[in-house]
Every structure is written in C-alpha cells, then in structure tokens.
Design a protein around this motif. Structure first.
Motif: not given
Length: 213
Positions: A11, A13-14, A16-17, A77, A80, A193-195
């Motif tokens: 994932c 986003w994982c 990144l988070g 992505m 980011r 989420g990746a806050q």
C-alpha cells in the motif's frame, strides 16, 4: 502508550503514512515510552497466492480509468513520496497476495525486529522493485532486517501465523478501519490515512495528556 498501525506492505499510502508518523514520533517528548505494533491488513486477501498483476492495469480496472490515467496516478504518488523523502519506483510494479509477508511480520514481532522488517519490506517493494510475493525473496529481505532465514523459511513452509493475520483483519473491521493505513493510539484514538506529520504530533500530544490527566 501503544500505537497500533494497520497496514499492507504493498500500500503506497501506508509507507507514506508510516514515514509521516515516524517524524511526529521523533519530535514527541515521550517517544521512549511509546510502543509501536504493526497489524496486518491485506488490500485483497482473496487474491490467489502465487499470482501477480500489473498495478497500473489493476488500478485502471478498479477505478474505471484508462491505463494511461493509472500510470499518471502512479507518477503523482511518486512525487508525494519524494516530498516525504521516500523513493517510489512504481513503473512495472506488480501486486499480489501479501499473506506470507504479514506472517513474517508476525514472526518479526516475536523476535523484536518488527519495525526493521516492516521498513525492509516497504523499501524492497516500493524502492528496490523486489517481489514480496516470492518466498525466496521474502526470506532474503527479512534476513537482511534481522530475522533468522532458516526460521523464516520454516514459518513460510507451514501455516504459522495465518490465523493471527486473519484475526487482525477482523479486528480492523471491528474498529471501523475499512482502509489503510489506520493508526490506533491506546485503543482510544484513531487516525485514518497518511495524515501530515503535524496531525500525528497533535494526536500523540492529546493522547498522552488524556492518559496522564
């Protein structure tokens, strides 16, 4: 204070988070008293083991976009990730079943190297382009992060930790985590989420203040 992080190693986003949270934790005054535990969440537990699919093709089908649009989403992505100091190389990346990877993360938790193994799996997949669905490669990756390769092979050859992975998937649903990453602090605060790092910092401060009020 315990922080549980539900995530999948494929994932984007994982990862990144995870990095955003780690930066918040670095600046947290009581970081030495925080235990971080990774929990299993498979993006697609029904995906056949031993098979893989091109990520861009998968995204295109899942979200009803063209393959070119999916490739562009991957590029966005990558940008980011770069802003967070991570190097993603998503072109040609393939997706598959991550049960074996999660089982080794459980073993790593038993051996006190879970954080290192999770980081190694993320880096292997997103930066180095290594197949985290291939058992031989998985053993190499986790051995580099501190697990005994013979023990890792033994776990993969058995069904060990499969029930634990399934239990954590159910636990995620029970607490309302329908997507990842999902962060739970002392089973009182949830962050989805990746806050941004600042958000994680605020939640850590609030959770600590409430626990010690």
């Amino acid at each position: 204070m315990r922080v549980e992080i539900w995530a999948d190693v494929v994932c984007p986003w994982c990862y990144l988070g995870k990095r955003h949270f780690e930066r918040a934790l670095e600046g947290f005054q009581h970081r030495d008293q925080v235990e971080v535990v990774y929990r299993a969440f498979q993006l697609d537990p029904s995906f056949p083991q031993g098979e893989t699919v091109d990520v861009a093709d998968m995204l295109a089908e899942k979200y009803g976009m063209t393959r070119a649009e999916a490739v562009e989403k991957n590029r966005e992505m990558e940008q980011r990730a770069a802003a967070a100091g991570l190097e993603y190389r998503l072109e040609g990346r393939r997706a598959g079943n991550t049960l074996d990877a999660h089982r080794l993360v459980h073993l790593a938790g038993r051996r006190g190297v879970q954080g290192a193994v999770v980081e190694a799996l993320f880096k292997a997949y997103f930066t180095d382009g290594r197949p985290v669905f291939d058992r031989d490669t998985l053993v190499d990756i986790v051995a580099e992060a501190g697990l005994d390769p013979a023990e890792a092979r033994e776990v993969l050859a058995s069904g060990e930790f499969a029930s634990e992975v399934d239990a954590e998937q159910r636990a995620a649903r029970d607490i309302g985590a329908n997507g990842v990453p999902f962060f739970v602090i002392d089973r009182r605060y949830g962050v989805s989420g990746a806050q941004p790092t600042e958000t994680f910092a605020q939640v850590l401060d609030q959770a600590w203040a409430d626990a010690n009020a």
